[in-house]
Design a protein around this motif. Structure first.
Motif, PDB file in Angstrom:
ATOM      1  N   TRP A 171      13.644   7.323  -2.374  1.00  0.00           N
ATOM      2  CA  TRP A 171      12.629   6.837  -1.274  1.00  0.00           C
ATOM      3  C   TRP A 171      11.368   5.708  -1.724  1.00  0.00           C
ATOM      4  CZ3 TRP A 171       7.615   9.366  -0.655  1.00  0.00           C
ATOM      5  CH2 TRP A 171       6.665   8.859   0.637  1.00  0.00           C
ATOM      6  N   VAL A 172      10.968   6.079  -2.859  1.00  0.00           N
ATOM      7  CA  VAL A 172      10.040   5.220  -3.553  1.00  0.00           C
ATOM      8  C   VAL A 172      10.627   3.856  -3.919  1.00  0.00           C
ATOM      9  CG1 VAL A 172       8.410   4.793  -5.473  1.00  0.00           C
ATOM     10  CG2 VAL A 172       8.504   7.074  -4.400  1.00  0.00           C
ATOM     11  N   ASN A 173      11.748   3.753  -4.231  1.00  0.00           N
ATOM     12  CA  ASN A 173      12.398   2.563  -4.574  1.00  0.00           C
ATOM     13  C   ASN A 173      12.866   1.806  -3.440  1.00  0.00           C
ATOM     14  OD1 ASN A 173      12.343   2.678  -7.419  1.00  0.00           O
ATOM     15  ND2 ASN A 173      14.278   3.727  -7.655  1.00  0.00           N
ATOM     16  N   MET A 174      13.156   2.616  -2.046  1.00  0.00           N
ATOM     17  CA  MET A 174      13.631   1.664  -0.939  1.00  0.00           C
ATOM     18  C   MET A 174      12.185   1.263  -0.477  1.00  0.00           C
ATOM     19  SD  MET A 174      16.714   3.456   0.639  1.00  0.00           S
ATOM     20  CE  MET A 174      16.158   5.223   0.573  1.00  0.00           C
ATOM     21  N   ARG A 182       0.843  -1.041   0.018  1.00  0.00           N
ATOM     22  CA  ARG A 182       0.159   0.061  -0.110  1.00  0.00           C
ATOM     23  C   ARG A 182       0.863   1.349   0.018  1.00  0.00           C
ATOM     24  NH1 ARG A 182      -5.158  -0.515   3.647  1.00  0.00           N
ATOM     25  NH2 ARG A 182      -5.755  -2.605   2.745  1.00  0.00           N
ATOM     26  N   PHE A 183       0.543   2.130  -0.847  1.00  0.00           N
ATOM     27  CA  PHE A 183       1.061   3.572  -0.851  1.00  0.00           C
ATOM     28  C   PHE A 183       0.110   4.812  -0.533  1.00  0.00           C
ATOM     29  CE2 PHE A 183       3.045   7.324  -2.961  1.00  0.00           C
ATOM     30  CZ  PHE A 183       4.709   7.242  -2.392  1.00  0.00           C
ATOM     31  N   LEU A 221      11.630  -2.002  -2.104  1.00  0.00           N
ATOM     32  CA  LEU A 221      12.596  -3.009  -1.693  1.00  0.00           C
ATOM     33  C   LEU A 221      12.319  -3.492  -0.366  1.00  0.00           C
ATOM     34  CD1 LEU A 221      15.286  -4.288  -2.464  1.00  0.00           C
ATOM     35  CD2 LEU A 221      16.575  -2.322  -1.467  1.00  0.00           C
ATOM     36  N   ALA A 222      12.146  -2.657   0.378  1.00  0.00           N
ATOM     37  CA  ALA A 222      11.273  -3.282   1.902  1.00  0.00           C
ATOM     38  C   ALA A 222      10.335  -3.962   1.844  1.00  0.00           C
ATOM     39  CB  ALA A 222      11.364  -1.933   2.693  1.00  0.00           C
ATOM     40  N   ALA A 223       9.231  -3.667   0.801  1.00  0.00           N
ATOM     41  CA  ALA A 223       8.232  -4.466   0.804  1.00  0.00           C
ATOM     42  C   ALA A 223       8.698  -6.108   0.499  1.00  0.00           C
ATOM     43  CB  ALA A 223       7.331  -4.241  -0.251  1.00  0.00           C
ATOM     44  N   VAL A 268       0.703  12.934  -2.543  1.00  0.00           N
ATOM     45  CA  VAL A 268       0.739  13.845  -3.388  1.00  0.00           C
ATOM     46  C   VAL A 268       0.516  15.216  -2.926  1.00  0.00           C
ATOM     47  CG1 VAL A 268      -1.555  13.881  -4.107  1.00  0.00           C
ATOM     48  CG2 VAL A 268       0.057  14.448  -5.903  1.00  0.00           C
ATOM     49  N   ASP A 269       0.048  15.456  -1.575  1.00  0.00           N
ATOM     50  CA  ASP A 269      -0.037  16.710  -0.948  1.00  0.00           C
ATOM     51  C   ASP A 269       0.715  16.683   0.416  1.00  0.00           C
ATOM     52  OD1 ASP A 269      -2.362  17.407  -2.410  1.00  0.00           O
ATOM     53  OD2 ASP A 269      -3.853  16.011  -1.736  1.00  0.00           O
ATOM     54  N   ASP A 270       1.631  15.770   0.661  1.00  0.00           N
ATOM     55  CA  ASP A 270       2.374  15.817   1.552  1.00  0.00           C
ATOM     56  C   ASP A 270       3.493  16.569   1.466  1.00  0.00           C
ATOM     57  OD1 ASP A 270       4.458  15.149   3.795  1.00  0.00           O
ATOM     58  OD2 ASP A 270       3.450  13.277   4.186  1.00  0.00           O
TER      59      ASP A 270
END
Length: 68
Positions: free
Chosen positions: A28-31, A6-7, A34-36, A12-14
């Motif tokens: 950040w998104v790639n990590m 889940r993302f 990877l963590a998932a 988008v507003d943060d």
């Protein structure tokens, strides 16, 4: 087989996420991806660096920048 995670659509507003430099946002998104794949935690640094296609020094730098 690819895993889904889940993302938060509100990212988008943060401001904290959106004010990251583009390269850091990408890391950040790639990590997150990877963590998932590793039960919610980043794997050891050599594995993380390889997955991000960077040196271990760069991976460590990125992790420290995101942590701060």
């Amino acid at each position: 087989m690819s895993l889904w995670f889940r993302f938060y659509s509100g990212v988008v507003d943060d401001p904290k996420a959106q004010m990251l430099p583009p390269e850091l946002f990408k890391f950040w998104v790639n990590m997150l991806c990877l963590a998932a794949k590793h039960d919610g935690a980043l794997p050891p640094l050599p594995v993380t660096a390889f997955a991000l296609r960077v040196t271990e020094a760069k991976a460590s730098e990125v992790i420290l920048r995101l942590h701060s």
